[in-house]
Scaffold this motif. Structure first.
Motif, PDB file in Angstrom:
ATOM      1  N   LEU A 118      -6.129 -17.998  -4.293  1.00 40.15           N
ATOM      2  CA  LEU A 118      -5.060 -17.061  -4.611  1.00 40.15           C
ATOM      3  C   LEU A 118      -3.869 -17.220  -3.676  1.00 40.15           C
ATOM      4  CD1 LEU A 118      -7.290 -13.882  -5.124  1.00 40.15           C
ATOM      5  CD2 LEU A 118      -6.325 -15.347  -6.904  1.00 40.15           C
ATOM      6  N   ASP A 119      -2.693 -17.062  -4.236  1.00 44.84           N
ATOM      7  CA  ASP A 119      -1.446 -17.093  -3.474  1.00 44.84           C
ATOM      8  C   ASP A 119      -1.025 -15.660  -3.177  1.00 44.84           C
ATOM      9  OD1 ASP A 119       1.004 -17.518  -2.341  1.00 44.84           O
ATOM     10  OD2 ASP A 119       1.971 -18.225  -4.187  1.00 44.84           O
ATOM     11  N   MET A 120      -1.062 -15.262  -1.901  1.00 46.71           N
ATOM     12  CA  MET A 120      -0.743 -13.884  -1.542  1.00 46.71           C
ATOM     13  C   MET A 120       0.750 -13.661  -1.320  1.00 46.71           C
ATOM     14  SD  MET A 120      -3.754 -12.641   1.049  1.00 46.71           S
ATOM     15  CE  MET A 120      -3.044 -13.613   2.382  1.00 46.71           C
ATOM     16  N   SER A 121       1.531 -14.720  -1.333  1.00 47.88           N
ATOM     17  CA  SER A 121       2.936 -14.593  -0.947  1.00 47.88           C
ATOM     18  C   SER A 121       3.711 -13.638  -1.851  1.00 47.88           C
ATOM     19  CB  SER A 121       3.610 -15.968  -0.938  1.00 47.88           C
ATOM     20  OG  SER A 121       3.604 -16.532  -2.249  1.00 47.88           O
ATOM     21  N   LYS A 122       3.309 -13.548  -3.124  1.00 50.37           N
ATOM     22  CA  LYS A 122       4.006 -12.662  -4.050  1.00 50.37           C
ATOM     23  C   LYS A 122       3.069 -11.592  -4.629  1.00 50.37           C
ATOM     24  CE  LYS A 122       7.496 -16.071  -5.392  1.00 50.37           C
ATOM     25  NZ  LYS A 122       8.132 -16.799  -6.510  1.00 50.37           N
ATOM     26  N   MET A 123       1.893 -11.485  -4.064  1.00 46.05           N
ATOM     27  CA  MET A 123       0.909 -10.533  -4.578  1.00 46.05           C
ATOM     28  C   MET A 123       1.290  -9.109  -4.158  1.00 46.05           C
ATOM     29  SD  MET A 123      -3.222 -10.445  -3.883  1.00 46.05           S
ATOM     30  CE  MET A 123      -3.498 -11.981  -4.767  1.00 46.05           C
ATOM     31  N   PRO A 124       1.337  -8.171  -5.104  1.00 50.32           N
ATOM     32  CA  PRO A 124       1.649  -6.778  -4.735  1.00 50.32           C
ATOM     33  C   PRO A 124       0.539  -6.166  -3.874  1.00 50.32           C
ATOM     34  CG  PRO A 124       1.974  -7.138  -7.096  1.00 50.32           C
ATOM     35  CD  PRO A 124       1.246  -8.338  -6.572  1.00 50.32           C
ATOM     36  N   VAL A 125       0.936  -5.300  -2.975  1.00 52.61           N
ATOM     37  CA  VAL A 125      -0.018  -4.501  -2.225  1.00 52.61           C
ATOM     38  C   VAL A 125      -0.404  -3.304  -3.091  1.00 52.61           C
ATOM     39  CG1 VAL A 125       1.759  -3.082  -1.105  1.00 52.61           C
ATOM     40  CG2 VAL A 125      -0.447  -3.426   0.028  1.00 52.61           C
ATOM     41  N   VAL A 126      -1.652  -2.836  -2.970  1.00 50.37           N
ATOM     42  CA  VAL A 126      -2.133  -1.719  -3.791  1.00 50.37           C
ATOM     43  C   VAL A 126      -2.352  -0.503  -2.894  1.00 50.37           C
ATOM     44  CG1 VAL A 126      -3.939  -0.889  -5.341  1.00 50.37           C
ATOM     45  CG2 VAL A 126      -3.197  -3.272  -5.471  1.00 50.37           C
ATOM     46  N   ILE A 127      -1.704   0.595  -3.256  1.00 50.21           N
ATOM     47  CA  ILE A 127      -1.787   1.843  -2.492  1.00 50.21           C
ATOM     48  C   ILE A 127      -2.421   2.907  -3.377  1.00 50.21           C
ATOM     49  CG2 ILE A 127      -0.504   3.488  -1.080  1.00 50.21           C
ATOM     50  CD1 ILE A 127       1.907   1.539  -1.312  1.00 50.21           C
ATOM     51  N   TYR A 128      -3.450   3.554  -2.866  1.00 49.07           N
ATOM     52  CA  TYR A 128      -4.092   4.658  -3.581  1.00 49.07           C
ATOM     53  C   TYR A 128      -3.706   5.937  -2.839  1.00 49.07           C
ATOM     54  CZ  TYR A 128      -7.946   6.983  -6.179  1.00 49.07           C
ATOM     55  OH  TYR A 128      -8.692   7.782  -7.014  1.00 49.07           O
ATOM     56  N   GLN A 129      -2.880   6.770  -3.467  1.00 47.73           N
ATOM     57  CA  GLN A 129      -2.432   8.015  -2.845  1.00 47.73           C
ATOM     58  C   GLN A 129      -3.055   9.207  -3.573  1.00 47.73           C
ATOM     59  OE1 GLN A 129       2.002   6.909  -2.757  1.00 47.73           O
ATOM     60  NE2 GLN A 129       1.669   7.635  -0.667  1.00 47.73           N
ATOM     61  N   GLY A 130      -3.848   9.990  -2.812  1.00 47.20           N
ATOM     62  CA  GLY A 130      -4.550  11.126  -3.396  1.00 47.20           C
ATOM     63  C   GLY A 130      -4.188  12.417  -2.691  1.00 47.20           C
ATOM     64  N   PHE A 131      -4.208  13.528  -3.435  1.00 43.40           N
ATOM     65  CA  PHE A 131      -3.690  14.789  -2.926  1.00 43.40           C
ATOM     66  C   PHE A 131      -4.655  15.949  -3.197  1.00 43.40           C
ATOM     67  CE2 PHE A 131      -0.239  11.955  -3.943  1.00 43.40           C
ATOM     68  CZ  PHE A 131       0.648  12.078  -2.887  1.00 43.40           C
ATOM     69  N   SER A 132      -4.814  16.790  -2.169  1.00 45.99           N
ATOM     70  CA  SER A 132      -5.454  18.109  -2.269  1.00 45.99           C
ATOM     71  C   SER A 132      -6.853  18.068  -2.865  1.00 45.99           C
ATOM     72  CB  SER A 132      -4.553  19.062  -3.076  1.00 45.99           C
ATOM     73  OG  SER A 132      -3.329  19.254  -2.416  1.00 45.99           O
ATOM     74  N   ILE A 133      -7.734  17.333  -2.202  1.00 45.65           N
ATOM     75  CA  ILE A 133      -9.134  17.344  -2.624  1.00 45.65           C
ATOM     76  C   ILE A 133      -9.765  18.706  -2.351  1.00 45.65           C
ATOM     77  CG2 ILE A 133     -10.206  16.554  -0.468  1.00 45.65           C
ATOM     78  CD1 ILE A 133     -11.788  14.531  -2.318  1.00 45.65           C
ATOM     79  N   HIS A 134      -9.167  19.443  -1.433  1.00 47.76           N
ATOM     80  CA  HIS A 134      -9.549  20.844  -1.226  1.00 47.76           C
ATOM     81  C   HIS A 134      -8.519  21.711  -1.946  1.00 47.76           C
ATOM     82  CE1 HIS A 134     -11.622  19.351   2.667  1.00 47.76           C
ATOM     83  NE2 HIS A 134     -12.467  19.347   1.654  1.00 47.76           N
ATOM     84  N   GLY A 135      -8.986  22.481  -2.912  1.00 48.08           N
ATOM     85  CA  GLY A 135      -8.075  23.157  -3.838  1.00 48.08           C
ATOM     86  C   GLY A 135      -7.163  24.179  -3.212  1.00 48.08           C
ATOM     87  N   ASN A 136      -7.526  24.716  -2.040  1.00 48.49           N
ATOM     88  CA  ASN A 136      -6.643  25.688  -1.398  1.00 48.49           C
ATOM     89  C   ASN A 136      -5.775  25.056  -0.315  1.00 48.49           C
ATOM     90  OD1 ASN A 136      -8.590  25.260   0.534  1.00 48.49           O
ATOM     91  ND2 ASN A 136      -9.156  27.412   0.786  1.00 48.49           N
ATOM     92  N   GLU A 137      -5.687  23.729  -0.329  1.00 48.70           N
ATOM     93  CA  GLU A 137      -4.792  23.011   0.586  1.00 48.70           C
ATOM     94  C   GLU A 137      -3.710  22.357  -0.272  1.00 48.70           C
ATOM     95  OE1 GLU A 137      -7.264  20.420   2.920  1.00 48.70           O
ATOM     96  OE2 GLU A 137      -8.500  22.071   3.663  1.00 48.70           O
TER      97      GLU A 137
END
Length: 858
Positions: A118-137
């Motif tokens: 694989l050629d990483m030079s143009k490979m996108p980075v993958v970001i997993y952004q998650g929010f408020s797993i605790h419902g009162n936060e």
């Protein structure tokens, strides 16, 4: 205007009186596409003025999906309350057109056999952004629409470059049921003139609070076990994409500031590479820069740790990903007075927005570094596996296939290969048979995570843990297991790879002409089968001794605890009776056998007094203020979803003698029980009720002199040590005296009703209560006791070690005609401790059958 003038006169920021802030308060200045509605335009109010409900945010993301060619919405499951669980894929339009290839190549980066091509030079980075797993936060979940809006609508160069070079998996609400519960409360109690007084009703959410999901589980402890539907879905997302960064946006106490990873370095899991923490710290510099720019206070490397792989910010660390925890001081409503000054909901949201954006900024700046780290992580992972003298783990269970399959299901969920055993394996004194055992080779990409599942440490660099100190999964499932060395392992041991798991189909090998019917109690779901029979009005008995019955195909051995259903004097007969038996067999995933005679080949016979008649449990679960929501939820979840047993949940302050008359089993989860009517409970037990008390409830019983349990007094902590200690160490010294959650071995009396369904006289149990009982006077009252050297995995403070050996883990006491079953720990811990769930089932179904001669009394 009056509020504005007053704020100026008092020298306070105007936003403390009016929560509405302009868009550029939250987001950096940029040109935005006017065709994409802002959150304020869509909701009719600005973010931070009200707490968004789940249906509102879902509608906004569906709108973004329709309005923007940079966003696609994906539903990955449903919560217990049937709310959609969604994530957005956010990236440039050209990447969306090639998304499957991008995903395939990114996953291949984690495969040492394919990564070199694989050629990483143009490979996108993958970001997993998650929010408020605790419902009162909720600052996280309320920040998410602003972040998504910027990614969809911003027309600046930075956003364009971000979306060209990254794929963002955007999970805007990990816990929709908890979020809905909390937002409904705070919005219903919001003042028009905001009140920062913490005594206001707005800040006193009712039990169990919004932190948890429907069954009151803390979802941020479920990333590795994956026992809740919300967790199953997000684990699948993670494994399908193998992100480079995963962020987890939380809240903490109102008097704090803002925390970001890394955490305490002496508490990092030893399986986590040092480079992981170095990259985490480097990403942290971007968070610091973002918070400096808006003048927000923050800290790092304190309080929180990266030890338990079941937490969202630690789970990625064993998989070539950087897990990042954010903790924002919580307004727990719309405005709170704190030691740092008034804290508005809008302010908390802004910090979450800015650190979500700084994560994206760091990911682009460090793109090749993160991709290279991920590639090298898996290459080294496989190299470590090849150099490890252990080549595989083998796990087995001869009597309970459902429990074994649930373990395999959990392992496979994490992208781990599992194989059937092709032949008998004898290793380290344990025999594993084909059909009842599986092999997990260590030479595979998820090598590090496998070790994390089987981790069994008792020595630690630090004695303080943010969460539990041990979670060895085969022990949690009470399975036989061992490692295979190079000399013991060969690939010929590997049978078919397990591609999917399916619980056994239940069956009734029975005829209408049979004398009786019987099934063994070993199978995990046997309680569901038994309750179904009792619910249908059938008579059922349990065998208090093993017996050998006669079936149409020959004799069959039945172990102690087996269930017998006679045909005589039943409410149903013939085909209707067989139909109910088939239903029960299906629910229990077990086999019900027809017995052709009441005269057994090995006694007792079916008409013996050793066949104990069972009653249908009518169960009351005590809940409410003073009771631990998670402990109560774990019991409710087990009884309701796995045993199919109806649960009546009653607030402990509402318990009266008249109410108790309707029930024959009462379960007391861990708690304090101040408002509970002790006299009402005592009278009910004396009348023949079965009371099941767990953890702190046992302590409450002792204080009320209900039953005969006596708890040991803990030795005095080292509060006044003989040698001087630095002042700064005081809080950590105190924390090191706590039992953080460890695994102990107990010895079972296999003849006791509470041990029915167990085959081995020693089993692992999870301990976190720190309670220890004195030996009872009655020699038969302790069906479970701790062994001489009981610690199997985890940390135990020195002061507690001498208190454990040989002491009761479970004790049966009596009050009048009733039974009180005292469990010093919760056998149903976090729904993944399958190995001891049956202790609760036995207490529910068989508690009243325990002989009065064998119980401890005052």
């Amino acid at each position: 205007m009056r509020n504005t003038i007053l704020a100026i006169l008092l020298g306070l920021p105007v936003f403390l009186f009016s929560q509405k802030q302009p868009l550029d308060y939250f987001l950096p200045a940029a040109k935005y596409d006017p065709a994409i509605p802002t959150p304020e335009q869509f909701f009719g109010f600005q973010i931070g003025e009200w707490h968004l409900s789940h249906d509102q945010i879902l509608a906004y993301y569906r709108m973004l999906d329709a309005a923007s060619n940079k966003i696609t919405l994906h539903e990955y499951g449903r919560s217990h309350e049937n709310r959609p669980l969604i994530y957005l894929v956010i990236t440039a339009e050209k990447n969306h057109a090639n998304l499957q290839t991008i995903q395939d190549e990114h996953v291949a980066l984690c495969d040492p056999e394919r990564t070199g091509k694989l050629d990483m030079s143009k490979m996108p980075v993958v970001i997993y952004q998650g929010f408020s797993i605790h419902g009162n936060e909720q600052s996280g979940a309320n920040a998410a629409p602003l972040v998504a809006y910027r990614l969809a609508a911003a027309q600046d160069e930075e956003t364009r470059r971000l979306l060209d070079q990254a794929v963002i998996l955007f999970d805007p609400c990990f816990n929709p049921d908890g979020m809905q519960r909390f937002s409904s409360w705070v919005n219903a109690n919001r003042n028009q003139n905001l009140n920062g007084d913490a005594n206001d009703r707005e800040y006193d959410e009712p039990w169990p609070g919004g932190r948890f999901n429907h069954y009151w589980f803390d979802l941020n402890r479920d990333w590795l076990p994956g026992q809740q539907p919300e967790s199953v879905g997000r684990i699948a997302n993670f494994q399908a994409w193998k992100p480079n960064i995963l962020t987890d946006h939380h809240e903490m106490g109102s008097n704090a500031t803002f925390f970001f990873m890394p955490g305490v370095q002496s508490r990092v899991n030893p399986l986590t590479p040092k480079m992981n923490q170095e990259l985490t710290a480097k990403i942290g510099t971007y968070h610091a820069e973002a918070l400096d720019a808006i003048g927000s206070l923050y800290y790092s490397e304190e309080g929180f740790d990266d030890f338990y792989f079941g937490k969202g910010s630690t789970y990625p660390d064993a998989q070539g990903c950087i897990g990042i925890l954010f903790e924002q001081a919580s307004s727990r409503g719309h405005l709170q007075n704190t030691v740092n000054g008034p804290l508005s909901f809008a302010f908390t949201i802004r910090n979450q927005v800015r650190t979500a954006l700084s994560t994206q900024r760091a990911a682009i700046a460090m793109r090749t570094e993160l991709l290279d780290y991920q590639r090298n992580f898996y290459i080294k992972n496989l190299d470590d596996a090849r150099r490890d003298n252990r080549k595989a783990f083998v796990v087995g269970e001869n009597y309970d296939r459902s429990r074994l399959l649930r373990f395999v299901e959990m392992v496979k969920r994490q992208g781990i290969q599992v194989f059937e055993t092709s032949e008998k394996i004898t290793a380290n004194g344990v025999e594993f048979l084909p059909g009842s055992s599986y092999v997990i080779p260590l030479e595979q990409p998820q090598h590090k995570l496998i070790l994390g599942m089987f981790q069994r440490d008792t020595m630690f660099a630090d004695s303080i843990f943010y969460d539990i100190s041990a979670w060895t999964m085969p022990l949690a499932f009470n399975l036989e297991y061992t490692s295979l060395t190079g000399g013991q392992f060969s690939k010929k041991l590997l049978g078919k790879e397990v591609l999917a798991t399916q619980l056994p189909d239940g069956q009734a090998l029975a005829k209408t002409t049979d004398f009786a019917y019987a099934f063994e109690w070993d199978e995990y779901f046997a309680p569901a089968a038994l309750y179904h029979l009792l619910k249908k009005g059938l008579l059922a008995k349990t065998a208090t001794k093993p017996f050998t019955g006669t079936t149409a195909s020959g004799t069959k051995d039945f172990n102690v605890g087996s269930i017998v259903i006679p045909t005589q004097n039943q409410a149903l007969s013939g085909e209707p009776l067989l139909a109910v038996l088939r239903e029960a067999a299906s629910l229990g995933h077990l086999t019900i056998h027809g017995l052709t005679t009441g005269l057994n080949a090995r006694s007792p016979d079916l008409g013996s007094n050793n066949m104990e008649l069972l009653r249908k449990p009518n169960l009351l679960l005590l809940t409410g203020e003073g009771v631990s929501p998670t402990d109560a939820g774990e019991l409710w979840h087990l009884l309701d979803t796995r045993y199919e047993l109806p649960v009546t949940k009653v607030d402990l302050k509402d318990v009266t003698p008249i109410l108790l008359e309707k029930y024959n089993v009462v379960v007391m989860p861990n708690g304090g029980y101040g408002p509970l009517n002790a006299d009402a409970l005592k009278g009910w037990v004396s009348g023949g009720g079965t009371l099941i008390a767990l953890e702190g409830a046992v302590k409450w019983l002792e204080t009320k002199q209900l039953g005969g349990v006596v708890l040991k007094k803990e030795p005095e902590p080292a509060a006044a040590p003989t040698t001087r200690r630095p002042y700064i160490n005081a809080s950590e010294d105190r924390a090191a005296l706590e039992l953080p959650g460890s695994i102990f071995e107990v010895e079972l009396d296999l003849t006791h009703p509470l041990a029915y369904g167990f085959r081995r006289s020693k089993i692992p149990v999870f301990r976190s209560s720190g309670l220890f009982a004195e030996q009872p006077k009655n020699a038969y009252a302790t069906p479970l006791v701790f062994g001489k050297s009981p610690l199997m995995a985890g940390y135990v403070p020195k002061k507690l070690k001498p208190m454990t050996s040989g002491t009761p883990a479970v004790m049966v006491t009596g009050q009048g005609a009733g039974r009180i079953i005292c469990m010093l720990d919760n056998p149903c811990f976090r729904a993944f401790w399958y190995g001891t769930d049956k202790l609760l089932a036995n207490a529910v179904f068989f508690g009243n059958t325990i002989s009065s001669q064998t119980v401890e009394r005052k």
